[in-house]
Each structure stands twice: as structure tokens, then as C-alpha cells.
Design a protein around this motif. Structure first.
Motif, PDB file in Angstrom:
ATOM      1  N   MET A  16     111.168 127.250  10.373  1.00  0.00           N
ATOM      2  CA  MET A  16     111.255 128.690  10.614  1.00  0.00           C
ATOM      3  C   MET A  16     112.591 129.016  11.275  1.00  0.00           C
ATOM      4  SD  MET A  16     108.713 131.142  12.879  1.00  0.00           S
ATOM      5  CE  MET A  16     107.342 130.940  11.749  1.00  0.00           C
ATOM      6  N   SER A  17     113.178 130.163  10.920  1.00  0.00           N
ATOM      7  CA  SER A  17     114.437 130.554  11.550  1.00  0.00           C
ATOM      8  C   SER A  17     114.173 131.035  12.974  1.00  0.00           C
ATOM      9  CB  SER A  17     115.121 131.661  10.755  1.00  0.00           C
ATOM     10  OG  SER A  17     114.446 132.899  10.931  1.00  0.00           O
ATOM     11  N   PHE A  18     115.191 130.914  13.824  1.00  0.00           N
ATOM     12  CA  PHE A  18     115.060 131.360  15.214  1.00  0.00           C
ATOM     13  C   PHE A  18     114.731 132.847  15.256  1.00  0.00           C
ATOM     14  CE2 PHE A  18     117.064 132.396  19.446  1.00  0.00           C
ATOM     15  CZ  PHE A  18     116.128 131.720  20.210  1.00  0.00           C
ATOM     16  N   PHE A  19     115.336 133.635  14.359  1.00  0.00           N
ATOM     17  CA  PHE A  19     115.102 135.083  14.325  1.00  0.00           C
ATOM     18  C   PHE A  19     113.643 135.403  13.994  1.00  0.00           C
ATOM     19  CE2 PHE A  19     114.884 139.130  12.031  1.00  0.00           C
ATOM     20  CZ  PHE A  19     115.411 139.983  12.980  1.00  0.00           C
ATOM     21  N   GLN A  43     135.571 133.151  26.973  1.00  0.00           N
ATOM     22  CA  GLN A  43     135.004 132.919  25.644  1.00  0.00           C
ATOM     23  C   GLN A  43     133.509 133.220  25.639  1.00  0.00           C
ATOM     24  OE1 GLN A  43     136.334 128.818  25.054  1.00  0.00           O
ATOM     25  NE2 GLN A  43     137.799 129.548  23.534  1.00  0.00           N
ATOM     26  N   ARG A  44     133.067 133.762  24.506  1.00  0.00           N
ATOM     27  CA  ARG A  44     131.660 134.145  24.374  1.00  0.00           C
ATOM     28  C   ARG A  44     131.049 133.549  23.116  1.00  0.00           C
ATOM     29  NH1 ARG A  44     134.389 138.322  26.737  1.00  0.00           N
ATOM     30  NH2 ARG A  44     133.392 139.279  28.567  1.00  0.00           N
ATOM     31  N   ALA A  45     129.747 133.253  23.205  1.00  0.00           N
ATOM     32  CA  ALA A  45     129.021 132.714  22.060  1.00  0.00           C
ATOM     33  C   ALA A  45     128.789 133.815  21.035  1.00  0.00           C
ATOM     34  CB  ALA A  45     127.693 132.126  22.515  1.00  0.00           C
ATOM     35  N   ASP A  46     128.777 133.411  19.769  1.00  0.00           N
ATOM     36  CA  ASP A  46     128.519 134.328  18.666  1.00  0.00           C
ATOM     37  C   ASP A  46     127.024 134.296  18.358  1.00  0.00           C
ATOM     38  OD1 ASP A  46     128.366 135.816  16.380  1.00  0.00           O
ATOM     39  OD2 ASP A  46     129.932 134.726  15.291  1.00  0.00           O
ATOM     40  N   LEU A  47     126.364 135.452  18.454  1.00  0.00           N
ATOM     41  CA  LEU A  47     124.925 135.515  18.223  1.00  0.00           C
ATOM     42  C   LEU A  47     124.554 135.032  16.818  1.00  0.00           C
ATOM     43  CD1 LEU A  47     122.266 136.316  19.557  1.00  0.00           C
ATOM     44  CD2 LEU A  47     122.603 138.638  18.704  1.00  0.00           C
ATOM     45  N   LYS A  48     125.460 135.228  15.872  1.00  0.00           N
ATOM     46  CA  LYS A  48     125.176 134.811  14.490  1.00  0.00           C
ATOM     47  C   LYS A  48     124.959 133.302  14.385  1.00  0.00           C
ATOM     48  CE  LYS A  48     127.940 138.561  12.482  1.00  0.00           C
ATOM     49  NZ  LYS A  48     129.171 138.864  11.692  1.00  0.00           N
ATOM     50  N   SER A  49     125.496 132.543  15.345  1.00  0.00           N
ATOM     51  CA  SER A  49     125.402 131.078  15.277  1.00  0.00           C
ATOM     52  C   SER A  49     123.988 130.569  15.478  1.00  0.00           C
ATOM     53  CB  SER A  49     126.327 130.451  16.331  1.00  0.00           C
ATOM     54  OG  SER A  49     125.852 130.740  17.647  1.00  0.00           O
ATOM     55  N   ILE A  50     123.105 131.400  16.056  1.00  0.00           N
ATOM     56  CA  ILE A  50     121.742 130.938  16.332  1.00  0.00           C
ATOM     57  C   ILE A  50     120.667 131.743  15.610  1.00  0.00           C
ATOM     58  CG2 ILE A  50     122.315 129.908  18.552  1.00  0.00           C
ATOM     59  CD1 ILE A  50     121.268 132.391  19.933  1.00  0.00           C
ATOM     60  N   VAL A  51     121.020 132.904  15.088  1.00  0.00           N
ATOM     61  CA  VAL A  51     120.015 133.768  14.461  1.00  0.00           C
ATOM     62  C   VAL A  51     119.292 133.059  13.323  1.00  0.00           C
ATOM     63  CG1 VAL A  51     119.722 135.827  13.033  1.00  0.00           C
ATOM     64  CG2 VAL A  51     121.057 135.961  15.133  1.00  0.00           C
ATOM     65  N   ASP A  52     120.047 132.402  12.443  1.00  0.00           N
ATOM     66  CA  ASP A  52     119.463 131.787  11.247  1.00  0.00           C
ATOM     67  C   ASP A  52     119.172 130.297  11.408  1.00  0.00           C
ATOM     68  OD1 ASP A  52     119.515 134.201   9.818  1.00  0.00           O
ATOM     69  OD2 ASP A  52     121.630 133.911   9.317  1.00  0.00           O
ATOM     70  N   LEU A  53     119.291 129.781  12.633  1.00  0.00           N
ATOM     71  CA  LEU A  53     119.004 128.370  12.862  1.00  0.00           C
ATOM     72  C   LEU A  53     117.552 128.042  12.509  1.00  0.00           C
ATOM     73  CD1 LEU A  53     120.600 127.436  16.310  1.00  0.00           C
ATOM     74  CD2 LEU A  53     121.123 126.400  14.108  1.00  0.00           C
ATOM     75  N   GLN A  54     117.360 126.930  11.827  1.00  0.00           N
ATOM     76  CA  GLN A  54     116.002 126.457  11.579  1.00  0.00           C
ATOM     77  C   GLN A  54     115.530 125.684  12.809  1.00  0.00           C
ATOM     78  OE1 GLN A  54     114.040 127.145   8.692  1.00  0.00           O
ATOM     79  NE2 GLN A  54     115.720 128.649   8.620  1.00  0.00           N
ATOM     80  N   VAL A  55     114.448 126.151  13.408  1.00  0.00           N
ATOM     81  CA  VAL A  55     113.957 125.570  14.661  1.00  0.00           C
ATOM     82  C   VAL A  55     112.502 125.124  14.503  1.00  0.00           C
ATOM     83  CG1 VAL A  55     115.517 126.973  16.063  1.00  0.00           C
ATOM     84  CG2 VAL A  55     113.237 127.829  15.530  1.00  0.00           C
ATOM     85  N   PRO A  56     112.084 124.135  15.280  1.00  0.00           N
ATOM     86  CA  PRO A  56     110.678 123.704  15.225  1.00  0.00           C
ATOM     87  C   PRO A  56     109.759 124.805  15.732  1.00  0.00           C
ATOM     88  CG  PRO A  56     111.827 122.611  17.023  1.00  0.00           C
ATOM     89  CD  PRO A  56     112.874 123.337  16.239  1.00  0.00           C
ATOM     90  N   CYS A  57     108.700 125.070  15.002  1.00  0.00           N
ATOM     91  CA  CYS A  57     107.736 126.095  15.419  1.00  0.00           C
ATOM     92  C   CYS A  57     106.323 125.541  15.249  1.00  0.00           C
ATOM     93  CB  CYS A  57     107.918 127.374  14.600  1.00  0.00           C
ATOM     94  SG  CYS A  57     106.829 128.727  15.128  1.00  0.00           S
TER      95      CYS A  57
END
Length: 408
Positions: free
Chosen positions: A1-4, A126-140
Motif C-alpha cells: 500500500m502507498s503511504f498516501f 534544506q527541506r525534504a520533498d513531500l513527493k518523496s514519501i507520498v507514493d512510497l510502498q509501505v507495510p500495512c
């Protein structure tokens, strides 16, 4: 599942302009501590991250993200709050994810590493880009399993929080004792003491008025052994409201301020000084070890007092106000002018009073260090378990684990 799909990212929160709400600054988020609470209220004008109790605050700016400034907000149920613009806010999706599990997922390398790698912008900002984690596949895992994982890890955090509460009480007791004895002059036997006039007003007879540099050594000169791993304390390692020093690094070359056990580290730069960054060194294994730290520390060492007195004095409002008023330099990089300490006066107690004070206060300092050491062990154990539980490498789905009703 994606993080989003698993969490709401920067969810909408109804906040009205010109009204007062709890406010969370980046500085009150302590790396390694699960919970954060607002320490004051502010009028909401327009900007800032908005959140509710249970939401996860995830630092997006360097070095806060790398330092692990990730926390779950605790507040009055249903009451909106806001905070630094440098937070991403994560919220569990109903019937899909558990808020405590989301907190531990956010702390794991699954989320943190991609966020850190995405950082861009001017050096130091420097700041993190939110796009880098939105579509990450994460364990659910299923919700019951999420809650079991969170319950296991929460057991460690609950012990850590309990120790932190004990540390806070001990520190408050030490500060109250300092004020009673050396500000209000209500030390044991004060009823029978004779008081005399002085530039500070009435002080006990036998006590001597001194400038701070006559009682305290500033930046004591210390040699550092070469070709050894030297303990290093960064500014981020100091707490805002306690003597604790955490996240010790080890470096091969000596640089910055030098200090030993019993020394006090006093932040000299804005906003660190205003935020309260002041630490007491007692983590070194032996008293002859020399450690190094940020160039933005002023090291204070007792000359005629005792180490605990110096730390508690450095935490006092009068000492800090004197230092803050002396600050000069470019906006955002103002520093304490050390000559201001020549204008800070204190009443040097007698040796007998100092000795009795140390007998009362030193065990409290030692207990604080012991509790802090226990927390370090708990954090290491928790952090070893976290990736194995989050990834499913350790399966807890069949374990009979009691889950708090609030999470059920």
C-alpha cells in the motif's frame, strides 16, 4: 500500500484567525521521545502546520529531520493546535491504520531515509520533498497487528516517559533548592545568621560579593589527546529544559569547545540561548577524559563554588537575562558578549554552606544521570526492535498481546 493511501498527509484542521491555540515549536520536540506537548499558546494569524491530538509531527528541515525530531502530539481531545511551518503532519486513516503504528512507521528508515535523500535548498536550510514519501510502498499489516506492534514499542516509550517525568521532578527540586539557599538566603540555620549590607543588598555575614569570572572559569584550557576517538557534543544534543546531554558523537579530531565532567555547557547563540539550551557534563566514563563540542558553547567551570551550583546558576533567569541582553551580531546569528559576565555579581557562600549544599544536591544530579542512562538503553532496545516489527521480520500477529482500549 502507498503511504498516501495509509495516512492523511497535512490533513485539514479548522483554525480561526485571530484566535489563540496551543503552539508547538520545533525546539520542544526531543529526539527519542514519542510525545510532544504545546508549552505555550499563540494567536493564529495565517501560517504554520495545523494538527489535532494523536497526529504525527515530522520535521522536514535539516538538521532536525536527521536528528530524529518526530513526535506524536498530545493535547486536549478535539482541540486544534498549530506549530512550526517546518512540520509535515501525518494522521491515521480510519479503519486502515493506527496512529501509534504510523508514528513508529514515520520513525523507521522506510520513511525517514527517502525524506532525507530528497532534501534540497540552501545550505543549512534544506527541506525534504513531500513527493518523496507520498507514493512510497509501505507495510500495512491488519489493524490488530498494527496495534500489537505499537503496544510492544509503546511499552518502551512509556518507561522512557516515566523516567523523563522523574528527571523533571528532580531537576525542579534542585532548582528550587538553589533559589532557596542562594537567592532567598533560606539555607539551613539562616534564622540565626547575621545579615550585612552589600552591593547586592543584605547578604549573610561571611559571604563575599564576587563577579562571576572570579567564581567561575570561562572556557578552561584543556589539552586533547591526538589520534583518539573524542566524544563530541553538538548543539542539538542539549535539552531546552534540563541538564541532559544526549546523542553523543565520536570524532577522530578535536575541534570546538573542550570540557570534562562537572563542566556546564552554556549556549551563546540565538535562538539556542533563548530556548534554554544549557547542559551539565557527567556522561564521561572518567573525570580525566576531555570531550569536545560546538563552538557555540561557553564552557563554565567552578573556581570557588561547586559544579552543581554553576549549572543551576546558569539556568537562573537573572544569569540568562544578563547574557541575552549582551547579544550582538547579525540578525539570526547574535552571540553573547562574554564581557557581560563581568557585570554579573553573586554572593559567594561559605565553604560550610557549599559543602552542605553539595551533600543535598549531588545525589539528585547522579540520579538524573542514572535515569538518563536507563532511557538510552531503552531507546537502543526499542530502535533495534522497531525495523524488525514494522517490516514484519518479527511476526506478532499470533501473539496474545493486550492492546489499550483507546487503540482498539
Amino acid at each position: 500500500m502507498s503511504f498516501f493511501d495509509m495516512v492523511e498527509i497535512n490533513p485539514r484542521v479548522k483554525i480561526e484567525k485571530a484566535k489563540e491555540y496551543p503552539f508547538v515549536e520545533m525546539g520542544v520536540v526531543e529526539p527519542g521521545s514519542r510525545y510532544v506537548r504545546a508549552d505555550h499558546h499563540r494567536i493564529f494569524k495565517n501560517g504554520g502546520a495545523k494538527f489535532l491530538p494523536g497526529d504525527i509531527l515530522f520535521a522536514r528541515i535539516t538538521p532536525c529531520l536527521e536528528n530524529g525530531k518526530i513526535a506524536q502530539y498530545q493535547g486536549t481531545q478535539g482541540q486544534a493546535a498549530f506549530g512550526s511551518t517546518e512540520f509535515f503532519v501525518f494522521r491515521a486513516r480510519p479503519k486502515i491504520s493506527d496512529s501509534a503504528f504510523i508514528y513508529y512507521l514515520a520513525k523507521s528508515d522506510i520513511i525517514r531515509k527517502p525524506a532525507e535523500k530528497s532534501m534540497s535548498g540552501a545550505s543549512g536550510r534544506q527541506r525534504a520533498d513531500l513527493k518523496s514519501i507520498v507514493d512510497l510502498q509501505v507495510p500495512c499489516p491488519p489493524l490488530p497487528t498494527q496495534r500489537k506492534i505499537a503496544a510492544i514499542l509503546s511499552a518502551y516509550d512509556d518507561l522512557i516517559e516515566n523516567n523523563l517525568r522523574r528527571i523533571k521532578i528532580l531537576e525542579e527540586m534542585a532548582q528550587n533548592l538553589y533559589r532557596e539557599w542562594f537567592v532567598k538566603f533560606r539555607f539551613p540555620g539562616h534564622q540565626n545568621a547575621r545579615f550585612v549590607d552589600s552591593p547586592l543588598g543584605r547578604i549573610p555575614e561571611g559571604w563575599e560579593v564576587k563577579t562571576m569570572p572570579n567564581a567561575v572559569i570561562l572556557r578552561p584550557p584543556l589539552p586533547v589527546p591526538k589520534n583518539k576517538q573524542i566524544p563530541f557534543v553538538s548543539m542539538g544534543s542539549l535539552a531546552n529544559d534540563s541538564m541532559l546531554i544526549s546523542e553523543i558523537e565520536y570524532r577522530s579530531k578535536a575541534s570546538g569547545a573542550r570540557f570534562q565532567n562537572g563542566d556546564t555547557l552554556f549556549a551563546r547563540i540565538t535562538p539556542c540561548l533563548e530556548n534554554g539550551k544549557t547542559g551539565f557534563v557527567q556522561f564521561l566514563q572518567t573525570d580525566d577524559i576531555v570531550a569536545c563540542g560546538s563552538t557555540e558553547f561557553i564552557v563554565l567551570r567552578s573556581r570557588t563554588l561547586c559544579p552543581e551550583y554553576v549549572y543551576l546558576m546558569a539556568r537562573s533567569d537573572s544569569f540568562r537575562d544578563n547574557a541575552i541582553k549582551s547579544m550582538s551580531g547579525a540578525t539570526g546569528r547574535q552571540r553573547v558578549r562574554e564581557e557581560c559576565f563581568d557585570q554579573f555579581f553573586l554572593a559567594q557562600p561559605t565553604d560550610e554552606i557549599l559543602m552542605r549544599f553539595q551533600e543535598y544536591i549531588r545525589p539528585k544530579f547522579k540520579m538524573i544521570q542514572s535515569l538518563n542512562h536507563r532511557n538510552q538503553v531503552l531507546r537502543r532496545t526499542r530502535d533495534l526492535l522497531l525495523p524488525k516489527l514494522i517490516s514484519g521480520a518479527v511476526d506478532v500477529s499470533e501473539l496474545d498481546i493486550s492492546v489499550p482500549e483507546a487503540a482498539a
